[in-house]
Design an enzyme around this catalytic site. Structure first.
Site, PDB file in Angstrom:
ATOM      1  N   ASP A   1     -48.965  41.445  78.626  1.00  0.00           N
ATOM      2  CA  ASP A   1     -48.327  41.129  79.908  1.00  0.00           C
ATOM      3  C   ASP A   1     -49.393  40.713  80.917  1.00  0.00           C
ATOM      4  O   ASP A   1     -50.444  41.351  81.037  1.00  0.00           O
ATOM      5  CB  ASP A   1     -47.555  42.345  80.428  1.00  0.00           C
ATOM      6  CG  ASP A   1     -46.677  41.988  81.612  1.00  0.00           C
ATOM      7  OD1 ASP A   1     -45.580  41.470  81.385  1.00  0.00           O
ATOM      8  OD2 ASP A   1     -47.107  42.232  82.760  1.00  0.00           O
TER       9      ASP A   1
ATOM     10  N   HIS B   1     -44.926  28.938  92.393  1.00  0.00           N
ATOM     11  CA  HIS B   1     -44.454  29.009  91.011  1.00  0.00           C
ATOM     12  C   HIS B   1     -45.095  27.949  90.116  1.00  0.00           C
ATOM     13  O   HIS B   1     -45.216  28.155  88.908  1.00  0.00           O
ATOM     14  CB  HIS B   1     -42.933  28.876  90.979  1.00  0.00           C
ATOM     15  CG  HIS B   1     -42.233  30.100  91.482  1.00  0.00           C
ATOM     16  ND1 HIS B   1     -41.978  31.197  90.693  1.00  0.00           N
ATOM     17  CD2 HIS B   1     -41.752  30.423  92.723  1.00  0.00           C
ATOM     18  CE1 HIS B   1     -41.363  32.130  91.395  1.00  0.00           C
ATOM     19  NE2 HIS B   1     -41.217  31.688  92.647  1.00  0.00           N
TER      20      HIS B   1
ATOM     21  N   GLU C   1     -43.569  36.546  81.775  1.00  0.00           N
ATOM     22  CA  GLU C   1     -45.036  36.477  81.671  1.00  0.00           C
ATOM     23  C   GLU C   1     -45.557  37.352  80.527  1.00  0.00           C
ATOM     24  O   GLU C   1     -46.726  37.735  80.526  1.00  0.00           O
ATOM     25  CB  GLU C   1     -45.672  36.933  83.002  1.00  0.00           C
ATOM     26  CG  GLU C   1     -45.538  38.401  83.328  1.00  0.00           C
ATOM     27  CD  GLU C   1     -44.248  38.765  84.045  1.00  0.00           C
ATOM     28  OE1 GLU C   1     -44.202  39.854  84.636  1.00  0.00           O
ATOM     29  OE2 GLU C   1     -43.295  37.963  84.003  1.00  0.00           O
TER      30      GLU C   1
END
Length: 341
Positions: free
Chosen positions: A208, A221, A251
């Site tokens: 992650d 973004h 993610e």
């Protein structure tokens, strides 16, 4: 052959086409056999009854056997019948070159385009040679011309279909942003692992990106998308060829190490963490946390192992991020030099 949803769909569609064709051929041969018998054409009537027997047998095989096997048997049987029909006609002094036009599409269903092309050409030469002994040369030329054009069209169609199928399969299997395998492909790999049986084991790595929401909030973004793409590329550079990288969600990434223990997974995870921490993300500080867990056949479900890897990942997050934590209580990889995430 890989048993994914794409190949299963192709197998199912081929089976359906084979079943419809088998029924149609059966009905047609009943009509042709009856008509030829009434016209006193005993040889062609015999051929029709022979084809009827084969098509009826193939129909049973399609209904009884697994779809992949049944479809292959049907198209192989039709190809063999077409070869035999020409020889049968030669033995009885009857040209059967009109049967030849059926073979190209049959071969397209049976094999890849390159092999199908070779089979079409060889069959065309064979039919032309047999027919030349029964009809004038001009008829052979006419057949060869028409058959050759059909082969060209069928090969072009098959080639386009293969290229389109390859593109569809790639985009079906891969995440559009990161070019990693997607979650659907991960689920299929899990299903295959569960179905394989035996004394198998697999170690899962869940990765992650740390503070990814803050990256999106501070840089936008578009930058967040670029970070995901670059993280995937950096992870891929560390992984050995053949080790798949999946985009598990937003993610988060996942890796399956087949036949590897947790220690091997921890060592790889640390190499991946170091690679990301040492990469240049053009002004954005990017690090990852990784959870590792091992699954063994007959020792709990794969879902349970993924749950343990997920808990290990969140343990890494709670411990300060930018670190690797294993499912085992003592399996936390120390960081030589702490970098604040």
């Amino acid at each position: 052959m890989r048993r994914d949803s794409f190949s299963l769909l192709r197998e199912s569609m081929r089976w359906r086409v084979a079943l419809v064709l088998a029924v149609l051929v059966t009905v047609l041969m009943v009509a042709l056999g009856t008509l030829n018998t009434r016209l006193g054409l005993q040889d062609t009537a015999l051929l029709a009854w022979m084809v009827l027997g084969v098509s009826a047998s193939c129909t049973v095989a399609l209904l009884v056997l697994p779809r992949g096997i049944g479809g292959t048997i049907f198209f192989t049987a039709i190809a063999a019948l077409l070869v035999g029909a020409v020889a049968f006609g030669y033995e009885h002094g009857r040209p059967m070159q009109h049967w030849a036009y059926i073979l190209p599409p049959v071969l397209i269903f049976l094999m890849r385009s390159s092999r199908a092309l070779v089979g079409m050409v060889i069959y065309g030469v064979y039919v032309s040679w047999v027919t030349s002994a029964l009809v004038p040369l001009i008829e052979v030329v006419r057949f060869a011309s028409g058959y050759g054009l059909l082969v060209c069209f069928m090969y072009t169609y098959a080639l386009l279909q293969e290229r389109a199928a390859a593109m569809l399969r790639y985009h079906s299997d891969h995440d559009a942003l990161s070019n990693c395998f997607n979650r659907r492909t991960f689920n299929e790999a899990i299903a295959g692992l569960t179905a394989s049986g035996g004394d198998r084991r697999c170690t899962f790595l869940l990765i992650d990106i740390d503070h990814f929401k803050a990256i999106n909030d501070q840089h936008g973004h578009l930058v967040g998308d670029r970070v995901i793409t670059q993280v995937a590329a950096e992870l891929g550079r560390v992984l050995d060829p053949g080790v798949p990288l999946f985009r598990y969600g937003g993610e988060e990434f996942a890796i399956m190490l087949a036949d590897a223990d947790e220690g091997t997974g921890l060592a790889l995870a640390e190499r991946l963490r170091v690679a990301i921490a040492g990469s240049d993300f053009v002004g954005v500080l990017v690090m990852v946390s990784i959870g590792v867990a091992e699954w063994r056949a007959n020792q709990g479900s794969v879902a349970a192992a993924l749950g343990r890897a997920d808990r290990a990942l969140y343990a890494a997050k709670r411990s300060g991020r930018n670190r690797v934590v294993g499912d085992s209580a003592s399996a936390t990889v120390p960081i030589a030099e702490r970098v604040e995430a």
